[in-house]
Design a protein around this motif. Structure first.
Motif, PDB file in Angstrom:
ATOM      1  N   TYR A  61      -4.667  -1.411  -7.469  1.00 47.41           N
ATOM      2  CA  TYR A  61      -4.389  -1.388  -6.035  1.00 47.41           C
ATOM      3  C   TYR A  61      -5.046  -2.589  -5.358  1.00 47.41           C
ATOM      4  O   TYR A  61      -4.403  -3.330  -4.603  1.00 47.41           O
ATOM      5  CB  TYR A  61      -4.891  -0.095  -5.420  1.00 47.41           C
ATOM      6  CG  TYR A  61      -4.726  -0.015  -3.921  1.00 47.41           C
ATOM      7  CD1 TYR A  61      -3.470   0.188  -3.350  1.00 47.41           C
ATOM      8  CD2 TYR A  61      -5.822  -0.160  -3.074  1.00 47.41           C
ATOM      9  CE1 TYR A  61      -3.310   0.249  -1.970  1.00 47.41           C
ATOM     10  CE2 TYR A  61      -5.667  -0.093  -1.694  1.00 47.41           C
ATOM     11  CZ  TYR A  61      -4.412   0.109  -1.149  1.00 47.41           C
ATOM     12  OH  TYR A  61      -4.259   0.159   0.225  1.00 47.41           O
ATOM     13  N   SER A  84       1.101   3.579  -3.370  1.00 50.73           N
ATOM     14  CA  SER A  84       0.560   4.930  -3.215  1.00 50.73           C
ATOM     15  C   SER A  84       1.617   5.992  -3.493  1.00 50.73           C
ATOM     16  O   SER A  84       1.333   7.014  -4.139  1.00 50.73           O
ATOM     17  CB  SER A  84      -0.005   5.109  -1.803  1.00 50.73           C
ATOM     18  OG  SER A  84      -1.059   4.200  -1.556  1.00 50.73           O
ATOM     19  N   SER A 108       0.822  -1.203   0.000  1.00 52.63           N
ATOM     20  CA  SER A 108       0.000   0.000   0.000  1.00 52.63           C
ATOM     21  C   SER A 108       0.861   1.261   0.000  1.00 52.63           C
ATOM     22  O   SER A 108       0.617   2.201  -0.773  1.00 52.63           O
ATOM     23  CB  SER A 108      -0.927  -0.005   1.219  1.00 52.63           C
ATOM     24  OG  SER A 108      -1.712   1.165   1.268  1.00 52.63           O
ATOM     25  N   GLU A 134      -7.227   2.392  -9.188  1.00 53.27           N
ATOM     26  CA  GLU A 134      -7.952   1.751  -8.083  1.00 53.27           C
ATOM     27  C   GLU A 134      -8.005   0.235  -8.266  1.00 53.27           C
ATOM     28  O   GLU A 134      -7.842  -0.525  -7.306  1.00 53.27           O
ATOM     29  CB  GLU A 134      -9.366   2.328  -8.005  1.00 53.27           C
ATOM     30  CG  GLU A 134      -9.403   3.815  -7.672  1.00 53.27           C
ATOM     31  CD  GLU A 134     -10.820   4.359  -7.644  1.00 53.27           C
ATOM     32  OE1 GLU A 134     -11.764   3.566  -7.814  1.00 53.27           O
ATOM     33  OE2 GLU A 134     -10.984   5.581  -7.444  1.00 53.27           O
ATOM     34  N   ARG A 135      -8.242  -0.204  -9.491  1.00 55.78           N
ATOM     35  CA  ARG A 135      -8.364  -1.635  -9.759  1.00 55.78           C
ATOM     36  C   ARG A 135      -7.064  -2.360  -9.464  1.00 55.78           C
ATOM     37  O   ARG A 135      -7.062  -3.439  -8.860  1.00 55.78           O
ATOM     38  CB  ARG A 135      -8.758  -1.839 -11.224  1.00 55.78           C
ATOM     39  CG  ARG A 135      -8.959  -3.285 -11.646  1.00 55.78           C
ATOM     40  CD  ARG A 135      -9.499  -3.340 -13.060  1.00 55.78           C
ATOM     41  NE  ARG A 135      -8.519  -2.887 -14.024  1.00 55.78           N
ATOM     42  CZ  ARG A 135      -7.643  -3.703 -14.624  1.00 55.78           C
ATOM     43  NH1 ARG A 135      -7.639  -4.991 -14.329  1.00 55.78           N
ATOM     44  NH2 ARG A 135      -6.803  -3.226 -15.508  1.00 55.78           N
ATOM     45  N   GLU A 146      -9.722   4.670 -12.958  1.00 55.01           N
ATOM     46  CA  GLU A 146     -10.289   3.388 -12.550  1.00 55.01           C
ATOM     47  C   GLU A 146      -9.208   2.316 -12.482  1.00 55.01           C
ATOM     48  O   GLU A 146      -9.234   1.459 -11.601  1.00 55.01           O
ATOM     49  CB  GLU A 146     -11.382   2.976 -13.530  1.00 55.01           C
ATOM     50  CG  GLU A 146     -12.095   1.690 -13.143  1.00 55.01           C
ATOM     51  CD  GLU A 146     -13.174   1.299 -14.133  1.00 55.01           C
ATOM     52  OE1 GLU A 146     -13.646   0.147 -14.073  1.00 55.01           O
ATOM     53  OE2 GLU A 146     -13.532   2.150 -14.995  1.00 55.01           O
TER      54      GLU A 146
END
Length: 265
Positions: free
Chosen positions: A106, A74, A70, A103-104, A100
């Motif tokens: 991640y 990030s 993470s 996010e996907r 999108e």
């Protein structure tokens, strides 16, 4: 262009030059700023976790692994957003937009990390090979001469097969695999450390498994060296023809390329 003429070569340079040497020119000579892609950050963050997990002797917890992914993902995404805040201009696979896709990937990366450090690791004991000076074979840097060309790179993992041979392993989060990459690693390890390399493989994070082993015992140094020598000679000649094709859709410097208009998307 003197710096690019004299610098060491790599697998990624060579494959990029072979696929489209104009892309090589734009990115590495003209220094065009590439468009970001979440898939690149996904791969980098997963590699960071896999390396840290293996370096810990596989004692890193799932929670620690998830947090590392993470944090790393990030940080990479935020750095790219500073350069290109418009996510519609980011590269993405399929029909999803850049935002999108961020996010996907991640969420996908988190699931892949969890699987690697729990289910897969529990069922696949692995001994990482160490160099004669005790350095673990993880993200191991090498520099060797092949066909009169200096070649460098980093090997994700070298596995001790327990029979006196070493197995190069590459961690993949995408679908593109390169036998040339594994072959280069095998030749480099033999040349640098004098150990036998009979097989190599990929860890396929998409599927949570190892690939079938790729045989290395018949790979000759001169065959691998030939590709590096041809690429090196082309760069030194200033030979950079464009090769517009389907791969233009995934080219991170296509925005600076006049040849992109020749292919339909």
């Amino acid at each position: 262009m003197s710096s690019i003429e004299t610098q060491p070569r790599s697998v990624s340079q060579t494959q990029q030059y072979e696929e489209c040497s104009w892309r090589f020119y734009l990115q590495r000579v003209e220094r065009v700023v590439p468009r970001p892609a979440a898939w690149s950050h996904h791969g980098t963050a997963f590699h960071a976790v896999a390396e840290a997990f293996e370096l810990s002797g596989r004692t890193m917890s799932e929670e620690e692994a998830v947090q590392l992914f993470s944090d790393r993902y990030s940080a990479l995404v935020n750095k790219s957003l500073e350069v290109e805040p418009d996510t519609d201009r980011w590269l993405s696979a399929g029909r999803v937009g850049g935002g999108e896709d961020i996010e996907r990937r991640y969420a996908l990366g988190l699931e892949q990390v969890k699987h690697y450090v729990t289910d897969w690791a529990d069922g696949h004991p692995t001994n990482t090979w160490s160099t004669p000076d005790g350095k673990p074979g993880l993200e191991l840097y090498f520099m060797v001469e092949l066909g009169g060309v200096r070649v460098r790179g980093y090997i994700d993992q070298l596995v001790d097969d327990g029979d006196g041979s070493v197995r190069p392993r590459d961690w993949k989060t995408g679908s593109m695999k390169s036998k040339f990459q594994l072959q280069t690693y095998g030749v480099a390890v033999r040349k640098r450390y004098g150990v036998e390399v009979n097989k190599a493989d990929w860890y396929l994070a998409k599927d949570g498994r190892l690939s079938r082993p790729v045989r290395m015992d018949g790979v000759r140094e001169e065959d691998v060296a030939e590709r590096f020598a041809a690429m090196d000679a082309g760069v030194k000649r200033g030979d950079f023809p464009a090769s517009p094709a389907f791969h233009c859709r995934f080219c991170d410097v296509s925005h600076a390329c006049s040849f992109i208009q020749r292919v339909a998307t």
